[in-house]
Design a protein around this motif. Sequence first.
Motif, PDB file in Angstrom:
ATOM      1  N   ASP A   1      43.535  21.238  -3.567  1.00 21.25           N
ATOM      2  CA  ASP A   1      44.517  22.124  -4.196  1.00 21.25           C
ATOM      3  C   ASP A   1      45.657  22.484  -3.259  1.00 21.25           C
TER       4      ASP A   1
ATOM      5  N   LYS B   1      33.762  13.038   0.631  1.00 19.66           N
ATOM      6  CA  LYS B   1      33.700  14.306  -0.088  1.00 19.66           C
ATOM      7  C   LYS B   1      34.759  15.239   0.473  1.00 19.66           C
ATOM      8  N   ILE B   2      35.726  15.574  -0.338  1.00 24.19           N
ATOM      9  CA  ILE B   2      36.738  16.559   0.050  1.00 24.19           C
ATOM     10  C   ILE B   2      36.638  17.701  -0.945  1.00 24.19           C
ATOM     11  N   ASP B   3      36.526  18.915  -0.419  1.00 25.14           N
ATOM     12  CA  ASP B   3      36.380  20.080  -1.270  1.00 25.14           C
ATOM     13  C   ASP B   3      37.576  20.240  -2.198  1.00 25.14           C
ATOM     14  N   ALA B   4      37.294  20.728  -3.406  1.00 26.54           N
ATOM     15  CA  ALA B   4      38.349  20.913  -4.415  1.00 26.54           C
ATOM     16  C   ALA B   4      39.420  21.882  -3.928  1.00 26.54           C
ATOM     17  N   TRP B   5      39.030  22.931  -3.212  1.00 20.37           N
ATOM     18  CA  TRP B   5      40.027  23.898  -2.740  1.00 20.37           C
ATOM     19  C   TRP B   5      40.986  23.254  -1.749  1.00 20.37           C
ATOM     20  N   LEU B   6      40.498  22.286  -0.962  1.00 23.81           N
ATOM     21  CA  LEU B   6      41.359  21.599  -0.011  1.00 23.81           C
ATOM     22  C   LEU B   6      42.347  20.688  -0.743  1.00 23.81           C
TER      23      LEU B   6
END
Length: 57
Positions: free
Chosen positions: A9, A2-7
């Motif tokens: 970006d 799981k990698i955050d969407a903001w990261l």
Amino acid sequence: MKIDAWLLDVLACPNCRGALRPDAEELVCTGECGKVYPVTAEGVPVLLVDEARAPGA
């Protein structure tokens, strides 16, 4: 993984500056080089060109 969407970006391929997309336990460059970068068990992307593998390898 799981990698955050903001990261995702803000991360870019260190080889060609293309965007990265998650795939299983790796990040795949969507740019011209297509390199595949590993992600550690702790979820930390290893964005070193020497540690990346070529597409299809």
